[in-house]
Design a protein around this motif. Structure first.
Motif, PDB file in Angstrom:
ATOM      1  N   UNK A   1       8.348   7.030   0.733  1.00  0.00           N
ATOM      2  CA  UNK A   1       7.428   8.174   0.748  1.00  0.00           C
ATOM      3  C   UNK A   1       6.019   7.710   1.093  1.00  0.00           C
ATOM      4  N   UNK A   2       5.589   6.568   0.553  1.00  0.00           N
ATOM      5  CA  UNK A   2       4.245   6.053   0.821  1.00  0.00           C
ATOM      6  C   UNK A   2       4.037   5.630   2.261  1.00  0.00           C
ATOM      7  N   UNK A   3       5.022   4.958   2.840  1.00  0.00           N
ATOM      8  CA  UNK A   3       4.904   4.500   4.231  1.00  0.00           C
ATOM      9  C   UNK A   3       4.924   5.699   5.182  1.00  0.00           C
TER      10      UNK A   3
ATOM     11  N   UNK B   1       0.845  -1.207   0.000  1.00  0.00           N
ATOM     12  CA  UNK B   1       0.000   0.000   0.000  1.00  0.00           C
ATOM     13  C   UNK B   1       0.877   1.254   0.000  1.00  0.00           C
ATOM     14  N   UNK B   2       1.965   1.240   0.763  1.00  0.00           N
ATOM     15  CA  UNK B   2       2.887   2.364   0.776  1.00  0.00           C
ATOM     16  C   UNK B   2       3.509   2.605  -0.583  1.00  0.00           C
ATOM     17  N   UNK B   3       3.887   1.534  -1.266  1.00  0.00           N
ATOM     18  CA  UNK B   3       4.470   1.672  -2.600  1.00  0.00           C
ATOM     19  C   UNK B   3       3.460   2.269  -3.570  1.00  0.00           C
ATOM     20  N   UNK B   4       2.234   1.767  -3.531  1.00  0.00           N
ATOM     21  CA  UNK B   4       1.196   2.306  -4.414  1.00  0.00           C
ATOM     22  C   UNK B   4       0.897   3.772  -4.105  1.00  0.00           C
TER      23      UNK B   4
ATOM     24  N   UNK C   1       1.375  11.229   1.513  1.00  0.00           N
ATOM     25  CA  UNK C   1       2.545  11.266   0.641  1.00  0.00           C
ATOM     26  C   UNK C   1       2.570  12.536  -0.208  1.00  0.00           C
ATOM     27  N   UNK C   2       1.404  12.981  -0.668  1.00  0.00           N
ATOM     28  CA  UNK C   2       1.336  14.234  -1.422  1.00  0.00           C
ATOM     29  C   UNK C   2       1.758  15.395  -0.533  1.00  0.00           C
TER      30      UNK C   2
END
Length: 80
Positions: A33-35, A9-12, A67-68
């Motif tokens: 960045x996602x995590x 989920x973090x990668x996505x 992440x944004x």
């Protein structure tokens, strides 16, 4: 298994945020960045008073928003 799902989920979320913010992130940076964005997004949602869903799509949304925000903050810091 929970850690693997969190990384996925973090990668996505990192990849989606990179596309939204026009950042070219590699896979490792997208995961990081996602995590981190997931933690930041959860914190932001709790401050605002929005519930954080435990579903895949809810976690993806929260992670992407975080992440944004993280990439936005990095871009502001890099400009100085």
């Amino acid at each position: 298994m929970g850690m693997l799902v969190s990384i996925l989920i973090g990668a996505l979320a990192g990849i989606i945020a990179g596309k939204i913010m026009n950042y070219g992130l590699g896979l490792i940076w997208a995961i990081i960045v996602g995590v981190v964005g997931g933690f930041l997004g959860s914190w932001i949602f709790s401050i605002i008073g929005l519930p954080v869903s435990t579903s895949f799509w809810g976690q993806l949304l929260v992670g992407t928003v975080g992440a944004v925000v993280l990439l936005w903050l990095v871009s502001k810091i890099k400009k100085k």
